[in-house]
Design a protein around this motif. Structure first.
Motif, PDB file in Angstrom:
ATOM      1  N   SER A 232       1.553   5.449  -0.154  1.00 36.51           N
ATOM      2  CA  SER A 232       0.916   6.555   0.563  1.00 36.51           C
ATOM      3  C   SER A 232      -0.336   6.995  -0.187  1.00 36.51           C
ATOM      4  O   SER A 232      -0.473   6.772  -1.384  1.00 36.51           O
ATOM      5  N   ARG A 233      -1.252   7.623   0.532  1.00 37.05           N
ATOM      6  CA  ARG A 233      -2.483   8.111  -0.116  1.00 37.05           C
ATOM      7  C   ARG A 233      -2.178   9.086  -1.231  1.00 37.05           C
ATOM      8  O   ARG A 233      -2.819   9.072  -2.275  1.00 37.05           O
ATOM      9  N   ARG A 234      -1.191   9.944  -1.042  1.00 39.28           N
ATOM     10  CA  ARG A 234      -0.836  10.926  -2.067  1.00 39.28           C
ATOM     11  C   ARG A 234      -0.404  10.234  -3.354  1.00 39.28           C
ATOM     12  O   ARG A 234      -0.865  10.561  -4.436  1.00 39.28           O
TER      13      ARG A 234
ATOM     14  N   SER B 252       0.847  -1.194   0.000  1.00 41.07           N
ATOM     15  CA  SER B 252       0.000   0.000   0.000  1.00 41.07           C
ATOM     16  C   SER B 252       0.879   1.238   0.000  1.00 41.07           C
ATOM     17  O   SER B 252       1.565   1.503   0.985  1.00 41.07           O
TER      18      SER B 252
ATOM     19  N   ARG C  83      -0.955   7.036  -4.224  1.00 47.01           N
ATOM     20  CA  ARG C  83      -2.070   6.225  -4.710  1.00 47.01           C
ATOM     21  C   ARG C  83      -3.085   7.080  -5.464  1.00 47.01           C
ATOM     22  O   ARG C  83      -3.518   6.734  -6.551  1.00 47.01           O
ATOM     23  N   ARG C  84      -3.435   8.198  -4.906  1.00 49.28           N
ATOM     24  CA  ARG C  84      -4.427   9.081  -5.522  1.00 49.28           C
ATOM     25  C   ARG C  84      -3.958   9.586  -6.888  1.00 49.28           C
ATOM     26  O   ARG C  84      -4.728   9.638  -7.834  1.00 49.28           O
TER      27      ARG C  84
END
Length: 135
Positions: free
Chosen positions: A125-127, A123, A129-130
């Motif tokens: 980081s959200r940054r 997984s 991934r986004r």
């Protein structure tokens, strides 16, 4: 724009799975000696070109996981609950073959991730991934 609209737009725009292959600063370079990066990308394109979009991108910003491959679901897979799967350390032909077999079976949402590929799932980081998942 809400995430729901973005996801709906992405699902409509991707009737097939999308396989994104990092070929930036660490992936696709000499950082991983002994890996034929060109052959890996050529294999993915040859095996999946008729059933998935295969694209190479400059950098996915997950360098510690080089070589990185992201498998995004088709519209049908997304409707069935599939989400993008990030695979790291994809450095051998067997892993590439496992990815092509999984995408050939439908990919995220339509076919279970083969147990062997669980070893490669990570997984970001959200940054990060986004940035990839909204393309």
């Amino acid at each position: 724009m809400s995430r729901r609209r973005t996801s709906a737009r992405a699902a409509q725009a991707a009737p097939r799975c999308t396989v994104t292959v990092c070929r930036g600063c660490c992936c696709g370079t000499g950082k991983i000696p002994g890996v034929d990066h060109e052959a890996q990308l050529a294999t993915l394109r040859a095996e999946l070109g008729s059933i998935a979009q295969v694209r190479a991108v400059n950098c996915l910003d997950a360098c510690e996981q080089a070589n990185v491959v992201v498998v995004q679901p088709s519209a049908t897979g997304r409707a069935a609950g599939g989400r993008p799967v990030w695979l790291g350390l994809v450095n051998d032909p067997d892993a590439t073959a496992d990815i092509t077999a999984w995408v050939g079976a439908g990919g995220p949402g339509l076919a279970e991730v083969p147990e062997i590929l669980d070893l490669y799932v990570f997984s970001p980081s959200r940054r990060v991934r986004r940035a990839v998942e909204e393309d």
